[in-house]
Every structure is written in structure tokens, then in C-alpha cells.
Design a protein around this motif. Structure first.
Motif, PDB file in Angstrom:
ATOM      1  N   LEU A 206     -16.423   1.288  33.237  1.00 46.26           N
ATOM      2  CA  LEU A 206     -17.251   0.825  32.132  1.00 46.26           C
ATOM      3  C   LEU A 206     -16.720  -0.530  31.673  1.00 46.26           C
ATOM      4  CD1 LEU A 206     -17.479   4.142  30.072  1.00 46.26           C
ATOM      5  CD2 LEU A 206     -19.231   3.167  31.544  1.00 46.26           C
ATOM      6  N   GLY A 207     -17.602  -1.460  31.383  1.00 42.75           N
ATOM      7  CA  GLY A 207     -17.178  -2.782  30.930  1.00 42.75           C
ATOM      8  C   GLY A 207     -16.841  -3.718  32.073  1.00 42.75           C
ATOM      9  N   ILE A 208     -17.464  -3.511  33.218  1.00 40.09           N
ATOM     10  CA  ILE A 208     -17.173  -4.331  34.392  1.00 40.09           C
ATOM     11  C   ILE A 208     -17.676  -5.768  34.219  1.00 40.09           C
ATOM     12  CG2 ILE A 208     -17.691  -4.604  36.868  1.00 40.09           C
ATOM     13  CD1 ILE A 208     -15.687  -2.422  36.323  1.00 40.09           C
ATOM     14  N   CYS A 209     -18.785  -5.959  33.513  1.00 39.12           N
ATOM     15  CA  CYS A 209     -19.347  -7.312  33.339  1.00 39.12           C
ATOM     16  C   CYS A 209     -18.339  -8.270  32.704  1.00 39.12           C
ATOM     17  CB  CYS A 209     -20.639  -7.238  32.530  1.00 39.12           C
ATOM     18  SG  CYS A 209     -21.363  -8.838  32.165  1.00 39.12           S
ATOM     19  N   PRO A 210     -17.774  -7.962  31.531  1.00 38.34           N
ATOM     20  CA  PRO A 210     -16.766  -8.883  30.988  1.00 38.34           C
ATOM     21  C   PRO A 210     -15.475  -8.876  31.800  1.00 38.34           C
ATOM     22  CG  PRO A 210     -17.013  -6.991  29.539  1.00 38.34           C
ATOM     23  CD  PRO A 210     -18.090  -6.898  30.574  1.00 38.34           C
ATOM     24  N   PHE A 211     -15.165  -7.760  32.448  1.00 38.78           N
ATOM     25  CA  PHE A 211     -13.956  -7.675  33.268  1.00 38.78           C
ATOM     26  C   PHE A 211     -13.999  -8.707  34.391  1.00 38.78           C
ATOM     27  CE2 PHE A 211     -11.652  -5.619  36.880  1.00 38.78           C
ATOM     28  CZ  PHE A 211     -10.381  -5.643  36.326  1.00 38.78           C
TER      29      PHE A 211
ATOM     30  N   ASN B  93     -22.037  -3.947  26.199  1.00 41.75           N
ATOM     31  CA  ASN B  93     -20.861  -3.510  26.956  1.00 41.75           C
ATOM     32  C   ASN B  93     -20.825  -1.984  26.925  1.00 41.75           C
ATOM     33  OD1 ASN B  93     -18.346  -2.907  27.994  1.00 41.75           O
ATOM     34  ND2 ASN B  93     -17.289  -4.503  26.842  1.00 41.75           N
ATOM     35  N   CYS B  94     -21.005  -1.398  28.073  1.00 40.04           N
ATOM     36  CA  CYS B  94     -21.094   0.060  28.123  1.00 40.04           C
ATOM     37  C   CYS B  94     -19.776   0.729  27.744  1.00 40.04           C
ATOM     38  CB  CYS B  94     -21.575   0.518  29.483  1.00 40.04           C
ATOM     39  SG  CYS B  94     -20.671  -0.181  30.853  1.00 40.04           S
ATOM     40  N   ALA B  95     -18.672  -0.003  27.766  1.00 37.66           N
ATOM     41  CA  ALA B  95     -17.393   0.588  27.358  1.00 37.66           C
ATOM     42  C   ALA B  95     -17.410   0.925  25.872  1.00 37.66           C
ATOM     43  CB  ALA B  95     -16.237  -0.354  27.674  1.00 37.66           C
ATOM     44  N   VAL B  96     -18.037   0.061  25.064  1.00 37.80           N
ATOM     45  CA  VAL B  96     -18.089   0.304  23.615  1.00 37.80           C
ATOM     46  C   VAL B  96     -18.957   1.519  23.320  1.00 37.80           C
ATOM     47  CG1 VAL B  96     -18.708  -0.675  21.372  1.00 37.80           C
ATOM     48  CG2 VAL B  96     -17.696  -2.146  23.121  1.00 37.80           C
ATOM     49  N   LEU B  97     -20.144   1.564  23.920  1.00 35.52           N
ATOM     50  CA  LEU B  97     -21.019   2.723  23.741  1.00 35.52           C
ATOM     51  C   LEU B  97     -20.395   3.960  24.384  1.00 35.52           C
ATOM     52  CD1 LEU B  97     -23.690   3.892  22.727  1.00 35.52           C
ATOM     53  CD2 LEU B  97     -24.720   3.199  24.902  1.00 35.52           C
ATOM     54  N   GLY B  98     -19.744   3.762  25.529  1.00 38.94           N
ATOM     55  CA  GLY B  98     -19.122   4.880  26.238  1.00 38.94           C
ATOM     56  C   GLY B  98     -18.049   5.564  25.426  1.00 38.94           C
ATOM     57  N   VAL B  99     -17.196   4.773  24.752  1.00 42.22           N
ATOM     58  CA  VAL B  99     -16.110   5.384  23.975  1.00 42.22           C
ATOM     59  C   VAL B  99     -16.674   6.211  22.820  1.00 42.22           C
ATOM     60  CG1 VAL B  99     -15.591   3.508  22.336  1.00 42.22           C
ATOM     61  CG2 VAL B  99     -13.784   5.001  23.085  1.00 42.22           C
ATOM     62  N   VAL B 100     -17.721   5.728  22.194  1.00 41.08           N
ATOM     63  CA  VAL B 100     -18.328   6.458  21.078  1.00 41.08           C
ATOM     64  C   VAL B 100     -18.930   7.773  21.569  1.00 41.08           C
ATOM     65  CG1 VAL B 100     -20.172   6.359  19.361  1.00 41.08           C
ATOM     66  CG2 VAL B 100     -18.751   4.361  19.745  1.00 41.08           C
ATOM     67  N   LEU B 101     -19.652   7.721  22.687  1.00 36.93           N
ATOM     68  CA  LEU B 101     -20.289   8.928  23.216  1.00 36.93           C
ATOM     69  C   LEU B 101     -19.269   9.908  23.801  1.00 36.93           C
ATOM     70  CD1 LEU B 101     -23.455   7.363  24.880  1.00 36.93           C
ATOM     71  CD2 LEU B 101     -23.338   8.685  22.765  1.00 36.93           C
TER      72      LEU B 101
END
Length: 198
Positions: free
Chosen positions: A26-31, A115-123
Motif C-alpha cells: 500500500l502506498g506504492i505511488c509515493p514510494f 494514498n491507499c496506505a492512509v485509508l488502509g490503516v484506518v480500515l
């Protein structure tokens, strides 16, 4: 110390063994996009940590209300709106107080919203059944894990700039190979957290 063990376990797992970028992808785009320079990668990561922790703090009570009124199906939409508002806040603050960092992050700063990492951590906090304190620790750990991955990868990419890379691997191919190697390096932490608190 016994009371802190579960929290320390969650924190270490989020940073090392369940790293959002390197194990959950998750978050590969900014990575891949912001990791060319360590300074930019660090600035982006600090903004992501801030948004992750703040979005968890805001969405946890909202989720409690959604569950109470049987509106769980609205979680994703509501969470994205909250995250978008928080990213706008971060963008305004950076633009006013840190213009060089704001300019270096460019288009990637608004992309924290998606960023799916931000949404991912919440879910994932909800899916794991974490309470408020556990959710906050997991979000902080996920953000620190994001920072660790970004800084490590930016160091690798800075070294690659002075390397003699075959023509067929230049650009995205060598970046993906390097990302895979960095990801594999985190496999060495597998079992560490479980054995540490056994």
C-alpha cells in the motif's frame, strides 16, 4: 511493562513485519515517485505519518457512530472525505510555513488523499478489532514503517544514480528491482516480534 507489551508488539509489527509499503504493498505511488531524494522522502513520510495518526483519531469516533446507527456501508466514503480534509490542512500548512518542501513534494502531496496506505490503516484498524489506543499505536507504527521504507529506498536510489546500470534496466526496471530487494530485506524481521514477546 506487561501492560505495554501488546502496544509495543503492534508498533513493531507495523514498522517491521507488516510494513504497509513493503509487505502490504500500500502506498506504492509515493514510494516510487518521491523516493529519489532522502530529504523529499522524509518530508513526504512525515506528512503521511501526521495524516495517518490524525485520520485515525478522527475516524475512530465517526466509525463508532456509523456502527451504532448501522451505517457501516458508508465507512469508505466518510473516511476518504475525512482524509481529504486533513490532507488539505497539511497542504495549507506546508505552503505557508515550508514552501521549499511544499514545492519539492509537488503533485505527490495532494496524492496523500488517494494514498491507499492512509485509508488502509484506518480500515485495517477496524478489521483487526483494535480499540482507540491500539488503533493510534498501529497508525503511528504504520507511518514510521512508511518513513523507514521511504528513507531506505531513497538511499538506494541515490546510490543507483552514480552506478553503471545496463541500458535495458535504466529507469523503471532498475527501480522495481531495487524496490524488490529492499522489500526482501524486511523478510529478515519475520518472527522477530512474535518471539520477542513470547
Amino acid at each position: 511493562m506487561t501492560a505495554l507489551k501488546p502496544f509495543l508488539s503492534i508498533l513493531l509489527m507495523a514498522i517491521l513485519t507488516q510494513n504497509f509499503v513493503l509487505s502490504k504493498f500500500l502506498g506504492i505511488c509515493p514510494f516510487l515517485g518521491v523516493s529519489k531524494k532522502t530529504k523529499t522522502a522524509t518530508g513526504m513520510s512525515l506528512a503521511v505519518i501526521f495524516v495517518m495518526v490524525l485520520s485515525t483519531a478522527v475516524t475512530y469516533p465517526i466509525n463508532t457512530l456509523l456502527v451504532k446507527h448501522e451505517l457501516e456501508y458508508l465507512q469508505t466514503i466518510v473516511f476518504i472525505l475525512v482524509i481529504a480534509a486533513l490532507v488539505q490542512l497539511v497542504e495549507i500548512v506546508l505552503k505557508k510555513y515550508m514552501p521549499p518542501l511544499y514545492n519539492s513534494l509537488g503533485i505527490y502531496l495532494p496524492l496523500i488523499t488517494t494514498n491507499c496506505a492512509v485509508l488502509g490503516v484506518v480500515l485495517l484498524n477496524i478489521d483487526n478489532g483494535y480499540g482507540f489506543a491500539q488503533s493510534m499505536v498501529n497508525s503511528l507504527g504504520a507511518g514510521i514503517g512508511f518513513l523507514v521504507a521511504m528513507v531506505m529506498f531513497s538511499g538506494v536510489r541515490e546510490r543507483m544514480e552514480s552506478s553503471d546500470i545496463p541500458e535495458s534496466l535504466k529507469g523503471l526496471p532498475i527501480t522495481l528491482v531495487a524496490a524488490a530487494l529492499v522489500s526482501m530485506s524486511f523478510l529478515g524481521f519475520a518472527g522477530l516480534v512474535e518471539n520477542l514477546f513470547a
